[in-house]
Design an enzyme around this catalytic site. Structure first.
Site, PDB file in Angstrom:
ATOM      1  N   MET A 154     -14.864  53.426  78.644  1.00 25.10           N
ATOM      2  CA  MET A 154     -14.002  54.329  77.892  1.00 25.10           C
ATOM      3  C   MET A 154     -14.102  54.017  76.410  1.00 25.10           C
ATOM      4  O   MET A 154     -14.551  52.949  76.013  1.00 25.10           O
ATOM      5  CB  MET A 154     -12.546  54.191  78.346  1.00 25.10           C
ATOM      6  CG  MET A 154     -11.940  52.827  78.094  1.00 25.10           C
ATOM      7  SD  MET A 154     -10.220  52.736  78.619  1.00 25.10           S
ATOM      8  CE  MET A 154      -9.896  51.001  78.330  1.00 25.10           C
ATOM      9  N   CYS A 155     -13.695  54.957  75.585  1.00 23.06           N
ATOM     10  CA  CYS A 155     -13.689  54.754  74.142  1.00 23.06           C
ATOM     11  C   CYS A 155     -12.620  53.734  73.764  1.00 23.06           C
ATOM     12  O   CYS A 155     -11.810  53.327  74.584  1.00 23.06           O
ATOM     13  CB  CYS A 155     -13.434  56.069  73.426  1.00 23.06           C
ATOM     14  SG  CYS A 155     -14.649  57.362  73.777  1.00 23.06           S
ATOM     15  N   GLN A 156     -12.622  53.342  72.508  1.00 21.99           N
ATOM     16  CA  GLN A 156     -11.655  52.371  72.001  1.00 21.99           C
ATOM     17  C   GLN A 156     -10.924  52.970  70.808  1.00 21.99           C
ATOM     18  O   GLN A 156     -11.539  53.601  69.941  1.00 21.99           O
ATOM     19  CB  GLN A 156     -12.361  51.092  71.573  1.00 21.99           C
ATOM     20  CG  GLN A 156     -12.991  50.319  72.723  1.00 21.99           C
ATOM     21  CD  GLN A 156     -12.000  49.425  73.442  1.00 21.99           C
ATOM     22  OE1 GLN A 156     -11.068  48.909  72.853  1.00 21.99           O
ATOM     23  NE2 GLN A 156     -12.221  49.235  74.730  1.00 21.99           N
TER      24      GLN A 156
ATOM     25  N   ILE B 261     -14.038  54.018  68.438  1.00 20.85           N
ATOM     26  CA  ILE B 261     -15.383  53.659  68.862  1.00 20.85           C
ATOM     27  C   ILE B 261     -15.702  54.490  70.093  1.00 20.85           C
ATOM     28  O   ILE B 261     -14.921  54.517  71.056  1.00 20.85           O
ATOM     29  CB  ILE B 261     -15.502  52.152  69.165  1.00 20.85           C
ATOM     30  CG1 ILE B 261     -15.367  51.347  67.864  1.00 20.85           C
ATOM     31  CG2 ILE B 261     -16.815  51.838  69.844  1.00 20.85           C
ATOM     32  CD1 ILE B 261     -15.336  49.858  68.075  1.00 20.85           C
TER      33      ILE B 261
END
Length: 260
Positions: A1-3, A78
């Protein structure tokens, strides 16, 4: 997953320490290699940097880590691409204007079969579900309050209702700011910490780096940092419950309400 990474403060503050660890998650300590971005509010202005290179190796990220930009509200992201190709127009945070002020937004999650009807004022430039969700949030706000920004309680209620509707399509963790407030919606994973007097030491999870905040703060400073997962391993972070929209102002949480 994105951050996701967000910061909300009562005095202009740089995000260099938090971003030093956060950026390592973009191709260093984690697998997120599909670009990154960060946006800072400075007065009514907004300074935005995005790059399709991994944050851990990006020259632009190096600039941000070394340049102590001071801001009351910051959002960084991110990316691990799931919807939309790797390109600048699909890189968060996204920036739009509403009521004569900038809004910035970043999302972590996947929205399946999400195709909301969007009007001309708010249409996505790229091909991500995230940008569509941002456009819908702003469209709903403008539909309800066409001429001016409402009070914080009214703004919060509209955002919370719309976020709950969008979250029915999947995972919808997001950060949103208008330069005055920072809103954080948790769907699966999001935590925050408030740093204020008496300050102490903090040690990053993703890099062997420690800062003594007593050396770089005053007694009146208040800083809230929000992240997908805690950035430090010697501080107590507070998870935001699933389904909750939290609002931060002047470095403190104002509303933590699941709406149940």
């Amino acid at each position: 997953m994105c951050q996701l990474l967000g910061m909300n403060c009562n005095v202009p503050t740089d995000i260099c320490f938090s971003f030093e660890g956060f950026s390592q998650r973009g191709g260093g300590t984690d697998e997120h290699r599909d670009g990154w971005g960060i946006a800072f509010f400075e007065g009514k202005g907004c300074r935005s940097f995005v790059d399709i290179l991994p944050a851990a190796h990006s020259p632009v990220a190096h600039l941000v880590r070394e340049y102590p930009i001071k801001s009351l509200n910051v959002i960084a992201h991110i990316r691990k691409a799931t919807v939309g190709q790797v390109c600048l127009e699909n890189t968060h945070p996204f920036v739009r204007e509403l009521w004569g002020r900038y809004w910035i937004f970043a999302h972590n999650g996947d929205l399946k079969n999400f195709a909301p009807p969007l009007l001309a004022d708010f249409r996505p430039v790229g091909g991500t579900d995230s940008e569509k969700a941002f456009c819908l949030l702003l469209q709903q706000l403008k539909d309800r309050y066409p001429t001016a920004m409402p009070s914080l309680p009214a703004l919060y209620q509209t955002l919370r209702t719309t976020a709950a509707e969008i979250a029915t399509y999947g995972s919808f963790n997001f950060l949103l700011s208008n330069g005055e407030h920072l809103f954080a919606h948790a769907s699966t994973q999001l935590s925050y910490i408030v740093r204020r007097h008496p300050f102490g030491h903090a040690h990053l999870v993703d890099k062997d780096m420690t800062v003594d905040f007593r050396e770089v703060t005053t007694e009146r400073d208040q800083v809230a940092v929000i992240a997908t997962t805690p950035l430090t391993d010697n501080e107590t972070w507070t998870p935001i419950p699933s389904g909750t929209l939290a609002a931060f102002q002047d470095g403190l949480p104002l509303i933590l309400d699941s709406g149940e």
